[in-house]
Design a protein around this motif. Structure first.
Motif, PDB file in Angstrom:
ATOM      1  N   SER A 243       0.840  -1.205   0.000  1.00  0.00           N
ATOM      2  CA  SER A 243       0.000   0.000   0.000  1.00  0.00           C
ATOM      3  C   SER A 243       0.870   1.249   0.000  1.00  0.00           C
ATOM      4  O   SER A 243       2.078   1.189   0.243  1.00  0.00           O
ATOM      5  CB  SER A 243      -0.924   0.026   1.230  1.00  0.00           C
TER       6      SER A 243
ATOM      7  N   ALA B  42       0.879   3.411   2.181  1.00  0.00           N
ATOM      8  CA  ALA B  42       1.295   3.761   3.546  1.00  0.00           C
ATOM      9  C   ALA B  42       2.813   3.609   3.692  1.00  0.00           C
ATOM     10  O   ALA B  42       3.412   4.169   4.612  1.00  0.00           O
ATOM     11  CB  ALA B  42       0.563   2.899   4.557  1.00  0.00           C
TER      12      ALA B  42
ATOM     13  N   GLU C 214       2.714  -2.010  15.030  1.00  0.00           N
ATOM     14  CA  GLU C 214       1.903  -1.168  14.159  1.00  0.00           C
ATOM     15  C   GLU C 214       0.440  -1.503  14.382  1.00  0.00           C
ATOM     16  O   GLU C 214       0.003  -2.635  14.135  1.00  0.00           O
ATOM     17  CB  GLU C 214       2.276  -1.341  12.679  1.00  0.00           C
TER      18      GLU C 214
ATOM     19  N   GLY D  89      -3.155  -1.095  13.193  1.00  0.00           N
ATOM     20  CA  GLY D  89      -3.773  -0.731  11.913  1.00  0.00           C
ATOM     21  C   GLY D  89      -2.737  -0.975  10.824  1.00  0.00           C
ATOM     22  O   GLY D  89      -2.298  -0.045  10.145  1.00  0.00           O
TER      23      GLY D  89
ATOM     24  N   SER E 210      -2.784  -3.477   8.269  1.00  0.00           N
ATOM     25  CA  SER E 210      -3.172  -4.133   7.008  1.00  0.00           C
ATOM     26  C   SER E 210      -3.451  -3.093   5.909  1.00  0.00           C
ATOM     27  O   SER E 210      -3.992  -2.027   6.213  1.00  0.00           O
ATOM     28  CB  SER E 210      -4.428  -4.964   7.276  1.00  0.00           C
ATOM     29  N   PRO E 211      -3.080  -3.320   4.659  1.00  0.00           N
ATOM     30  CA  PRO E 211      -2.492  -4.545   4.109  1.00  0.00           C
ATOM     31  C   PRO E 211      -0.977  -4.662   4.288  1.00  0.00           C
ATOM     32  O   PRO E 211      -0.431  -5.726   4.088  1.00  0.00           O
ATOM     33  CB  PRO E 211      -2.850  -4.461   2.629  1.00  0.00           C
ATOM     34  N   GLY E 212      -0.269  -3.542   4.658  1.00  0.00           N
ATOM     35  CA  GLY E 212       1.128  -3.771   5.004  1.00  0.00           C
ATOM     36  C   GLY E 212       2.180  -2.864   4.380  1.00  0.00           C
ATOM     37  O   GLY E 212       3.364  -3.184   4.440  1.00  0.00           O
ATOM     38  N   GLY E 213       1.778  -1.728   3.821  1.00  0.00           N
ATOM     39  CA  GLY E 213       2.780  -0.834   3.208  1.00  0.00           C
ATOM     40  C   GLY E 213       3.810  -0.342   4.211  1.00  0.00           C
ATOM     41  O   GLY E 213       5.021  -0.391   3.961  1.00  0.00           O
ATOM     42  N   ALA E 214       3.334   0.127   5.372  1.00  0.00           N
ATOM     43  CA  ALA E 214       4.268   0.663   6.373  1.00  0.00           C
ATOM     44  C   ALA E 214       5.121  -0.467   6.946  1.00  0.00           C
ATOM     45  O   ALA E 214       6.334  -0.322   7.134  1.00  0.00           O
ATOM     46  CB  ALA E 214       3.491   1.370   7.480  1.00  0.00           C
TER      47      ALA E 214
ATOM     48  N   ASP F  34      -4.118  -5.891  13.561  1.00  0.00           N
ATOM     49  CA  ASP F  34      -5.167  -5.462  12.626  1.00  0.00           C
ATOM     50  C   ASP F  34      -6.062  -6.663  12.343  1.00  0.00           C
ATOM     51  O   ASP F  34      -5.553  -7.760  12.073  1.00  0.00           O
ATOM     52  CB  ASP F  34      -4.515  -4.961  11.310  1.00  0.00           C
TER      53      ASP F  34
ATOM     54  N   ILE G 196      -7.887  -3.674  17.993  1.00  0.00           N
ATOM     55  CA  ILE G 196      -7.060  -3.205  19.114  1.00  0.00           C
ATOM     56  C   ILE G 196      -7.830  -3.260  20.439  1.00  0.00           C
ATOM     57  O   ILE G 196      -7.245  -3.513  21.499  1.00  0.00           O
ATOM     58  CB  ILE G 196      -6.505  -1.781  18.829  1.00  0.00           C
ATOM     59  N   GLN G 197      -9.154  -3.081  20.400  1.00  0.00           N
ATOM     60  CA  GLN G 197      -9.948  -3.106  21.639  1.00  0.00           C
ATOM     61  C   GLN G 197      -9.804  -4.439  22.356  1.00  0.00           C
ATOM     62  O   GLN G 197      -9.981  -4.529  23.563  1.00  0.00           O
ATOM     63  CB  GLN G 197     -11.449  -2.925  21.382  1.00  0.00           C
TER      64      GLN G 197
ATOM     65  N   ASP H  23      -2.185   3.669  12.719  1.00  0.00           N
ATOM     66  CA  ASP H  23      -2.769   4.138  11.453  1.00  0.00           C
ATOM     67  C   ASP H  23      -4.105   3.435  11.226  1.00  0.00           C
ATOM     68  O   ASP H  23      -4.243   2.617  10.323  1.00  0.00           O
ATOM     69  CB  ASP H  23      -1.789   3.839  10.299  1.00  0.00           C
TER      70      ASP H  23
ATOM     71  N   ASN I 157      -8.247   3.447  10.483  1.00  0.00           N
ATOM     72  CA  ASN I 157      -9.285   4.298   9.894  1.00  0.00           C
ATOM     73  C   ASN I 157     -10.470   4.375  10.858  1.00  0.00           C
ATOM     74  O   ASN I 157     -11.553   3.874  10.586  1.00  0.00           O
ATOM     75  CB  ASN I 157      -9.701   3.815   8.501  1.00  0.00           C
TER      76      ASN I 157
HETATM   77  C1  LIG Z   1      -5.323   3.068   6.464  1.00  0.00           C
HETATM   78  S1  LIG Z   1      -5.434   1.378   6.815  1.00  0.00           S
HETATM   79  C2  LIG Z   1      -3.838   1.024   7.414  1.00  0.00           C
HETATM   80  C3  LIG Z   1      -2.799   0.945   6.338  1.00  0.00           C
HETATM   81  C4  LIG Z   1      -1.568   0.262   6.843  1.00  0.00           C
HETATM   82  N1  LIG Z   1      -0.899   1.028   7.878  1.00  0.00           N
HETATM   83  C5  LIG Z   1      -0.583  -0.055   5.751  1.00  0.00           C
HETATM   84  O1  LIG Z   1       0.598   0.247   5.951  1.00  0.00           O
HETATM   85  O2  LIG Z   1      -0.961  -0.618   4.725  1.00  0.00           O
HETATM   86  C6  LIG Z   1      -6.386   1.370   8.252  1.00  0.00           C
HETATM   87  C7  LIG Z   1      -6.441   0.033   8.938  1.00  0.00           C
HETATM   88  O3  LIG Z   1      -7.036   0.195  10.209  1.00  0.00           O
HETATM   89  C8  LIG Z   1      -7.564  -1.062  10.531  1.00  0.00           C
HETATM   90  N2  LIG Z   1      -8.468  -0.967  11.675  1.00  0.00           N
HETATM   91  C9  LIG Z   1      -9.717  -0.452  11.710  1.00  0.00           C
HETATM   92  N3  LIG Z   1     -10.241  -0.612  12.938  1.00  0.00           N
HETATM   93  C10 LIG Z   1      -9.301  -1.235  13.686  1.00  0.00           C
HETATM   94  C11 LIG Z   1      -9.253  -1.678  15.033  1.00  0.00           C
HETATM   95  N4  LIG Z   1     -10.286  -1.503  15.852  1.00  0.00           N
HETATM   96  N5  LIG Z   1      -8.123  -2.285  15.474  1.00  0.00           N
HETATM   97  C12 LIG Z   1      -7.065  -2.461  14.634  1.00  0.00           C
HETATM   98  N6  LIG Z   1      -7.068  -2.063  13.348  1.00  0.00           N
HETATM   99  C13 LIG Z   1      -8.167  -1.458  12.883  1.00  0.00           C
HETATM  100  C14 LIG Z   1      -8.263  -1.489   9.251  1.00  0.00           C
HETATM  101  O4  LIG Z   1      -8.465  -2.897   9.244  1.00  0.00           O
HETATM  102  C15 LIG Z   1      -7.279  -1.015   8.196  1.00  0.00           C
HETATM  103  O5  LIG Z   1      -6.463  -2.079   7.784  1.00  0.00           O
END
Ligand SMILES: C[S@@+](CC[C@H](N)C(=O)[O-])C[C@H]1O[C@@H](n2cnc3c(N)ncnc32)[C@H](O)[C@@H]1O
Length: 322
Positions: A156, A158, A181, A183, A185-189, A204, A225-226, A247, A249
């Motif tokens: 991604s 990210a 990290e 958040g 998915s999908p894993g760019g960062a 994630d 994360i909760q 990161d 959303n």
């Molecule tokens: C902008 S994307 C992250 C991109 C990611 N950092 C990358 O490098 O590709 C936002 C991510 O937040 C995750 N997300 C949403 N709610 C979440 C939660 N409650 N706990 C963990 N991850 C969550 C989503 O599944 C989504 O993959």
């Protein structure tokens, strides 16, 4: 007293966010000129030196400084000469860049502690002159556009965000570090951090790209994360986390609250946190000061904010222990 003009460069499309931020933080500044990616404000009160301006924390800008008006290709050389004399900055670096970031260039001889002249192309035939004091709170690259390319294998964009944030902010990575990290998915960062030799624990509920899951330094904890508990850290063998990157959303307040809860489990060892905070509406800029308070109360001494080129309706907040 003569009026002073201050320029700010948000990412294109984020102008309303910047306007809101300025109305809250520096209400005495008056908007003088506004174009996508370039705004100037008039300051009719106390004059700010370039060094003082460089210390302003501006969440929705990559570059800001003093503005010395429009210029054009015919008068540019003479205007620059005059400005160098006025600012007494001899042969210091010159940054020539456009607000779209289409002409990313090298940082050349840009050094901390120098006054840098800026020639900013706002439209085809529209150029403005500016200057900023270079410190380590903003990118050394012209316009804050580091020439970082997205590898075709990256899961991604990210990848770019984290690379740009590490370029822009004073984050000292001492060799191979352990990142969590939230958040991921999908894993760019994650892909960027793994390529730099760091270990990454991704939290994630979403799927991670196989380029990350197949890496020996990556662990995926596939849960929101909760639901992440202190005992999960022991299970992961990851009691010593150096950095937490966030990161999600999700609403920024919730994202901060949940991430700080997890940060509390590893507080003694943790060096800092890197938040990407989504701000869907400009009105929500009002809440940023409460985010900063919350993070300072947790125990972080330094909190910095700002934009990097790949941010959309979002900004980065860096929290450092020291
Ligand atoms: C902008 S994307 C992250 C991109 C990611 N950092 C990358 O490098 O590709 C936002 C991510 O937040 C995750 N997300 C949403 N709610 C979440 C939660 N409650 N706990 C963990 N991850 C969550 C989503 O599944 C989504 O993959």
């Amino acid at each position: 007293m003569q009026n002073q003009f201050i320029f700010f460069c948000p990412n294109i499309g984020n102008e309303l966010y910047l306007k809101k931020e300025i109305s809250l933080k520096w209400p005495h500044l008056h908007l003088a000129y506004s174009r996508p990616g370039f705004l100037t404000y008039k300051n009719s009160r106390t004059f700010f030196s370039l060094r003082e301006l460089s210390e302003w924390d501006v969440s929705f800008s990559r570059r800001h400084g003093c503005c010395y008006g429009p210029t054009n290709q015919l008068s540019l050389e003479a205007d620059l000469k005059k400005l160098r004399l006025q600012l007494d900055c001899g042969e210091s670096a010159l940054h020539i860049w456009d607000v779209q970031g289409s002409s990313q260039s090298e940082k050349g001889t840009t050094l901390a502690g120098q006054i840098i002249l800026n020639v900013i192309q706002v439209k085809d035939e529209e150029f403005w002159l500016g200057a900023h004091f270079q410190n380590d709170l903003s990118s050394f690259f012209p316009g804050g556009f580091p020439p970082i390319k997205l590898p075709s294998a990256s899961p991604s964009r990210a990848y770019l965000k984290i690379a740009e944030v590490l370029d822009r902010f004073p984050i000292e990575l001492e060799g191979k570090e352990i990142f969590m990290e939230i958040g991921s998915s999908p894993g760019g960062a994650t892909y960027f951090l793994l390529n730099q030799g760091h270990r990454v624990i991704g939290i994630d509920p979403g799927e991670m790209h196989s380029i990350c899951t197949s890496h020996q330094k990556f662990t995926h904890y596939k849960t929101p994360i909760q639901d992440f508990k202190k005992s999960d850290l022991n299970q992961l063998g990851a009691e010593k986390i150096d950095w937490i990157a966030v990161d999600m959303n999700l609403d920024a307040t919730f994202s901060i609250q949940q991430s700080l809860r997890v940060a509390g489990y590893v507080k003694n060892h943790l060096k800092g946190m890197i938040f990407t905070l989504k701000i869907p509406q400009a009105q929500q800029v009002e809440k940023i000061s409460s985010y900063i308070n919350r993070i300072q109360k947790f125990g972080f001494k330094t909190v910095l904010t700002g934009q990097v080129p790949d941010h959309r309706k979002e900004f980065t907040l860096i929290a450092l222990k020291d």
